[in-house]
Design a protein around this motif. Structure first.
Motif: not given
Length: 589
Positions: A162, A277-278, A301, A305
């Protein structure tokens, strides 16, 4: 074909742990065979099955004994340690994961601190995980022994897909490079030009008035997150995402709302994917170094992403090509007022990975932290109309109902800064942060009569400014209450001035937030524009899905948890579960 994190982790584990154990087993059987002793298949399987957990238990015991000896050599003592009922404190890990979803933010840590004090070792799955809310320890990490604590390989592995090698996920020379490249861009001259803020603030106010005219509430968190994302992409990339152009959600209690568009453009997909993603990245940090075991089949992720890259990479490549074309022109050789962060970075490097990593890191900070604080500020003013009234009096007395505020205006509004600081104290945008110790060290004990604590090298350290900001021994008996005057009256000199490290909403030391003044400017500007246009704020809980309301049982708790009217949660930044639904009274000009 790229291996998933789980497969790669299992391969490393087999190489470092399983193969040596099998090697020892084979050596043992060969030795016995050479001595004329043969083992049956059943005995061989039994030794292999029992020997591995026993050898692992022996390894854990030797590890603890090594820490004791090293602590003694430094004249220190081991940290208080949580004690679960399952091997490896697996029950404590499960409790932490489940409560992260359902309980008040940080509640699991608060419960442990009541038992062990402000610093303790969670020791999850035989991995030391130290938690602290002690300002002296945080000062050591961030400032006085800065080189002794790094982001570290564990956090980097969890965040690499990320954040890459950006400023928030790097150490050493790489971190210095990103910091050096970015710092000059956030000059006072640049952050005091409010054209971008004003343009997007006008859109926000217009959308709010449109919704309030028909008697409906708005999700302020959703709207202000679009504002900060549009402003950030405009400011940093010169390419506004324009998420404010999409229709905003309707309240839960509207039976037949106008349907939202089913078409989602790439910009909207980018915003949603970056948030996902966070979440994935934060979940990994909660699990600890064994997180890859939960991602054997896929990297969680990867898909979000891919969406982020699909939006961002064409912008970066176009900017690089434009720079190459214009390199020979005089006007391209020097910095200009209209230069974006991307323009500024490209003049220093055209490495697309370096550009992407740094832009994403700064974009995360520029969008989420500011949106989080503005959401919390509006929520708190809805609960405290006297604060809103007093702040509005300061704003109208300084700039009136219509004039656009200047940087000088904002600097002179003392109560406005106090409101923002008190919001950041109770609800810091980044409530938890992580570091890793480089080598063995000691931390002084909160009790001066006791030996210092031993901190093993290569250990994960979590410090929580949210929990530190709410400690009554640091901020007084009213620490859980919202009172901006504590940053103006005698309490400022009683608590904060003698011990400035009890208030760290933007971190401190060499890693202090580069965009601190940018954030204060943007938040101040938006609050001024809001209170120029609206005279009151009220919460509208009926507009929110009831499943997102705070559980009724919270009212039987203590501190903020007992009075909270939203469910605070956190990925990298603090946010409100289900949003903050409010109504406001427009001002007729």
């Amino acid at each position: 074909m790229q291996l998933t994190p789980g497969v790669a982790y299992l391969g490393q584990w087999a190489t470092s742990t399983l193969l040596p154990a099998v090697g020892v087993f084979l050596l043992l059987t060969r030795t016995l065979a050479f001595s004329g002793i043969s083992l049956s298949t059943a005995w061989s399987c039994t030794i292999l099955a029992v020997g591995f957990p026993l050898s692992f238990a022996l390894y854990a015991l030797l590890q603890e004994e090594s820490k004791r000896r090293r602590a003694t050599a430094l004249g220190a003592r081991l940290l208080p340690q949580t004690r679960g009922h399952w091997p490896g404190n697996a029950d404590i890990l499960w409790d932490l994961i489940s409560r992260t979803e359902t309980d008040y933010i940080g509640a699991a840590f608060v419960d442990q601190s009541k038992i062990h004090g402000p610093v303790f070792n969670m020791r999850i799955l035989w991995e030391d995980t130290i938690i602290t809310t002690e300002p002296q320890h945080i000062k050591t990490i961030l400032a006085t022994d800065f080189n002794g604590y790094v982001k570290g390989n564990k956090f980097k592995a969890a965040a690499d897909n990320v954040l890459g090698d950006g400023v928030f996920n790097s150490d050493g020379e790489t971190w210095k490079l990103h910091r050096t490249m970015t710092r000059p861009f956030f000059s006072i001259d640049r952050i005091s030009h409010f054209d971008i803020f004003d343009r997007h603030a006008e859109t926000v106010v217009a959308l709010m008035k449109q919704r309030f005219r028909i008697g409906l509430a708005i999700d302020f968190q959703d709207l202000i997150s679009r504002f900060t994302l549009d402003a950030a992409t405009d400011f940093l990339l010169g390419h506004c995402l324009d998420t404010l152009a999409a229709k905003i959600p309707y309240p839960y209690n509207i039976p037949n709302p106008e349907p939202l568009s089913t078409e989602s453009n790439l910009a909207q997909q980018f915003a949603a994917a970056f948030t996902v993603a966070q979440h994935r990245m934060t979940w990994r940090s909660v699990i600890g170094q064994t997180w890859p075991l939960f991602e054997v089949l896929e990297d969680r992720t990867r898909k979000p992403m891919e969406v982020v890259d699909a939006f961002l990479m064409p912008i970066l490549n176009d900017a690089i090509e434009n720079h190459k074309v214009s390199q020979g022109l005089q006007e391209a050789a020097e910095e200009s007022e209209d230069e974006t962060l991307l323009d500024h970075l490209i003049r220093q490097t055209m490495d697309v990975k370096v550009l992407k990593d740094e832009i994403l890191n700064i974009l995360l900070a520029g969008r989420d932290t500011t949106a989080s604080t503005l959401t919390s500020a509006v929520y708190l003013m809805a609960l405290h109309p006297d604060v809103l009234r007093r702040l509005r009096e300061e704003i109208l007395g300084k700039v009136g109902l219509t004039r656009r505020p200047t940087y000088s205006d904002i600097r002179e509004m003392k109560y406005l800064r106090a409101v923002l600081n008190e919001t950041l104290r109770l609800f810091p945008a980044v409530p938890f942060n992580i570091r890793e110790s480089v080598g063995d060290a000691t931390w002084e004990s909160p009790n001066a009569d006791e030996k210092p604590f031993f901190i093993p090298g290569a250990t994960t350290l979590t410090y929580s400014v949210l929990l530190m900001h709410r400690r009554t021994d640091l901020w007084g008996p009213d620490a859980s209450e919202f009172d901006p005057d504590r940053f103006i009256d005698e309490r400022l000199h009683k608590y904060l001035v003698p011990n400035p490290f009890i208030f760290l909403p933007f971190n401190a030391g060499p890693r202090i937030c580069l965009g601190q003044q940018f954030a204060y400017s943007e938040m101040s500007f938006m609050l001024i524009r809001l209170l120029q246009n609206f005279s009151s704020i009220s919460l509208s809980p009926e507009s929110q899905d009831p499943s997102n309301h705070p559980p009724a049982a919270w009212k039987n708790s203590e501190g903020r948890k007992a009075v909270e009217q939203f469910h605070p949660k956190s990925h990298l930044t603090l946010y409100a579960k289900g949003g903050i639904w409010v109504k406001m009274e427009p001002v007729e000009v």
